[in-house]
Design a protein around this motif. Sequence first.
Motif, PDB file in Angstrom:
ATOM      1  N   LEU A 155      -2.439  -5.936 -14.640  1.00 47.68           N
ATOM      2  CA  LEU A 155      -1.951  -4.617 -14.247  1.00 47.68           C
ATOM      3  C   LEU A 155      -3.147  -3.675 -14.153  1.00 47.68           C
ATOM      4  O   LEU A 155      -3.940  -3.571 -15.096  1.00 47.68           O
ATOM      5  CB  LEU A 155      -0.953  -4.101 -15.281  1.00 47.68           C
ATOM      6  CG  LEU A 155      -0.458  -2.669 -15.107  1.00 47.68           C
ATOM      7  CD1 LEU A 155       0.319  -2.520 -13.802  1.00 47.68           C
ATOM      8  CD2 LEU A 155       0.405  -2.261 -16.301  1.00 47.68           C
ATOM      9  N   GLN A 179      -4.549   0.259 -12.336  1.00 46.51           N
ATOM     10  CA  GLN A 179      -4.167   1.513 -11.672  1.00 46.51           C
ATOM     11  C   GLN A 179      -4.717   1.545 -10.251  1.00 46.51           C
ATOM     12  O   GLN A 179      -5.716   0.874  -9.942  1.00 46.51           O
ATOM     13  CB  GLN A 179      -4.708   2.704 -12.458  1.00 46.51           C
ATOM     14  CG  GLN A 179      -4.053   2.900 -13.807  1.00 46.51           C
ATOM     15  CD  GLN A 179      -4.511   4.174 -14.494  1.00 46.51           C
ATOM     16  OE1 GLN A 179      -5.562   4.712 -14.194  1.00 46.51           O
ATOM     17  NE2 GLN A 179      -3.697   4.668 -15.420  1.00 46.51           N
ATOM     18  N   PRO A 180      -4.085   2.306  -9.385  1.00 42.76           N
ATOM     19  CA  PRO A 180      -4.635   2.468  -8.027  1.00 42.76           C
ATOM     20  C   PRO A 180      -6.090   2.919  -8.087  1.00 42.76           C
ATOM     21  O   PRO A 180      -6.456   3.769  -8.909  1.00 42.76           O
ATOM     22  CB  PRO A 180      -3.740   3.544  -7.419  1.00 42.76           C
ATOM     23  CG  PRO A 180      -2.437   3.379  -8.130  1.00 42.76           C
ATOM     24  CD  PRO A 180      -2.798   3.013  -9.542  1.00 42.76           C
ATOM     25  N   LYS A 213      -4.759  -0.792  -4.053  1.00 44.92           N
ATOM     26  CA  LYS A 213      -3.655   0.056  -3.647  1.00 44.92           C
ATOM     27  C   LYS A 213      -2.350  -0.554  -4.152  1.00 44.92           C
ATOM     28  O   LYS A 213      -2.290  -1.766  -4.415  1.00 44.92           O
ATOM     29  CB  LYS A 213      -3.607   0.159  -2.126  1.00 44.92           C
ATOM     30  CG  LYS A 213      -4.906   0.618  -1.479  1.00 44.92           C
ATOM     31  CD  LYS A 213      -4.797   0.571   0.036  1.00 44.92           C
ATOM     32  CE  LYS A 213      -6.099   0.994   0.695  1.00 44.92           C
ATOM     33  NZ  LYS A 213      -6.005   0.940   2.173  1.00 44.92           N
ATOM     34  N   THR A 214      -1.313   0.256  -4.228  1.00 48.41           N
ATOM     35  CA  THR A 214      -0.027  -0.273  -4.690  1.00 48.41           C
ATOM     36  C   THR A 214       0.452  -1.406  -3.794  1.00 48.41           C
ATOM     37  O   THR A 214       1.089  -2.349  -4.274  1.00 48.41           O
ATOM     38  CB  THR A 214       1.026   0.835  -4.747  1.00 48.41           C
ATOM     39  OG1 THR A 214       1.104   1.475  -3.462  1.00 48.41           O
ATOM     40  CG2 THR A 214       0.649   1.879  -5.798  1.00 48.41           C
ATOM     41  N   GLU A 215       0.120  -1.327  -2.519  1.00 45.49           N
ATOM     42  CA  GLU A 215       0.544  -2.377  -1.599  1.00 45.49           C
ATOM     43  C   GLU A 215      -0.215  -3.691  -1.765  1.00 45.49           C
ATOM     44  O   GLU A 215       0.097  -4.676  -1.099  1.00 45.49           O
ATOM     45  CB  GLU A 215       0.447  -1.910  -0.137  1.00 45.49           C
ATOM     46  CG  GLU A 215      -0.894  -1.351   0.254  1.00 45.49           C
ATOM     47  CD  GLU A 215      -0.918   0.179   0.185  1.00 45.49           C
ATOM     48  OE1 GLU A 215      -0.400   0.743  -0.793  1.00 45.49           O
ATOM     49  OE2 GLU A 215      -1.490   0.801   1.114  1.00 45.49           O
ATOM     50  N   THR A 241      -0.116  -5.175  -4.589  1.00 44.31           N
ATOM     51  CA  THR A 241       0.679  -5.877  -5.598  1.00 44.31           C
ATOM     52  C   THR A 241       1.269  -7.146  -5.015  1.00 44.31           C
ATOM     53  O   THR A 241       1.960  -7.114  -3.990  1.00 44.31           O
ATOM     54  CB  THR A 241       1.802  -4.978  -6.117  1.00 44.31           C
ATOM     55  OG1 THR A 241       1.225  -3.872  -6.812  1.00 44.31           O
ATOM     56  CG2 THR A 241       2.723  -5.739  -7.053  1.00 44.31           C
ATOM     57  N   GLN A 248      -0.758 -13.081 -10.952  1.00 52.34           N
ATOM     58  CA  GLN A 248      -0.069 -11.853 -10.543  1.00 52.34           C
ATOM     59  C   GLN A 248      -1.009 -10.650 -10.623  1.00 52.34           C
ATOM     60  O   GLN A 248      -1.653 -10.420 -11.655  1.00 52.34           O
ATOM     61  CB  GLN A 248       1.149 -11.603 -11.415  1.00 52.34           C
ATOM     62  CG  GLN A 248       1.894 -10.323 -11.109  1.00 52.34           C
ATOM     63  CD  GLN A 248       2.583 -10.356  -9.747  1.00 52.34           C
ATOM     64  OE1 GLN A 248       3.140 -11.371  -9.340  1.00 52.34           O
ATOM     65  NE2 GLN A 248       2.552  -9.225  -9.040  1.00 52.34           N
ATOM     66  N   THR A 301      -0.718  -6.575 -10.218  1.00 52.45           N
ATOM     67  CA  THR A 301       0.191  -5.440 -10.111  1.00 52.45           C
ATOM     68  C   THR A 301      -0.628  -4.160 -10.127  1.00 52.45           C
ATOM     69  O   THR A 301      -1.393  -3.918 -11.067  1.00 52.45           O
ATOM     70  CB  THR A 301       1.203  -5.425 -11.249  1.00 52.45           C
ATOM     71  OG1 THR A 301       1.945  -6.647 -11.240  1.00 52.45           O
ATOM     72  CG2 THR A 301       2.161  -4.253 -11.111  1.00 52.45           C
ATOM     73  N   VAL A 302      -0.476  -3.368  -9.078  1.00 49.62           N
ATOM     74  CA  VAL A 302      -1.198  -2.103  -8.960  1.00 49.62           C
ATOM     75  C   VAL A 302      -0.192  -0.973  -9.105  1.00 49.62           C
ATOM     76  O   VAL A 302       0.679  -0.795  -8.247  1.00 49.62           O
ATOM     77  CB  VAL A 302      -1.950  -1.998  -7.627  1.00 49.62           C
ATOM     78  CG1 VAL A 302      -2.787  -0.719  -7.598  1.00 49.62           C
ATOM     79  CG2 VAL A 302      -2.824  -3.223  -7.405  1.00 49.62           C
ATOM     80  N   SER A 303      -0.310  -0.237 -10.191  1.00 44.04           N
ATOM     81  CA  SER A 303       0.671   0.792 -10.480  1.00 44.04           C
ATOM     82  C   SER A 303       0.075   1.827 -11.415  1.00 44.04           C
ATOM     83  O   SER A 303      -0.751   1.506 -12.276  1.00 44.04           O
ATOM     84  CB  SER A 303       1.912   0.177 -11.122  1.00 44.04           C
ATOM     85  OG  SER A 303       2.827   1.173 -11.516  1.00 44.04           O
ATOM     86  N   SER A 304       0.502   3.073 -11.225  1.00 46.89           N
ATOM     87  CA  SER A 304       0.064   4.129 -12.121  1.00 46.89           C
ATOM     88  C   SER A 304       1.063   4.309 -13.258  1.00 46.89           C
ATOM     89  O   SER A 304       0.856   5.146 -14.142  1.00 46.89           O
ATOM     90  CB  SER A 304      -0.117   5.437 -11.361  1.00 46.89           C
ATOM     91  OG  SER A 304       1.071   5.771 -10.670  1.00 46.89           O
TER      92      SER A 304
END
Length: 111
Positions: free
Chosen positions: A11, A13-14, A86-88, A90, A106, A108-111
Motif C-alpha cells: 500500500l 500513497q499517490p 497514481k490510484t489507477e 492499483t 498486489q 494498492t495506491v491510495s491516500s
Amino acid sequence: EVQLVESGGGLVQPGGSLRLSCAASGFTIRGYVMAWYRQAPGKGLEWVSTINSGGGTTYADSVKGRFIISRDNAKNMLYLQLTSLKTEDTAMYYCAQASTRGQGTQVTVSS
C-alpha cells in the motif's frame, strides 16, 4: 519446474514509489524476453513493460516515464521500479516469460 515469484507490492500513497521483484527458477532468464503485466479489479490483463535479452525496453503509454523495468541475469531476477504512482496503478502485478506467469503481487495506491 519453471516458476516465477513476485514480491514487493504493498500500500502506497499517490506519488509514492515501490520496487517489484520477480525471482525466476527452473530456467535461466538470460536470453529470454521478460515482461510485466497487471490486472486491476474488474478489468482485463494489461501489458505494462517488456525487456529483451539485450536490455532493450518498451512500456505501455500509461506508465512510460514513471516505471522502469530491469533485469539481473546473474541473480535470475526481474524488477519493476514504480514511481509517481497514481490510484489507477492499483492492480495485481505479474511477471511473465512467454505464457508463464507468477501468482502476482498486489499494488494498492491510495491516500
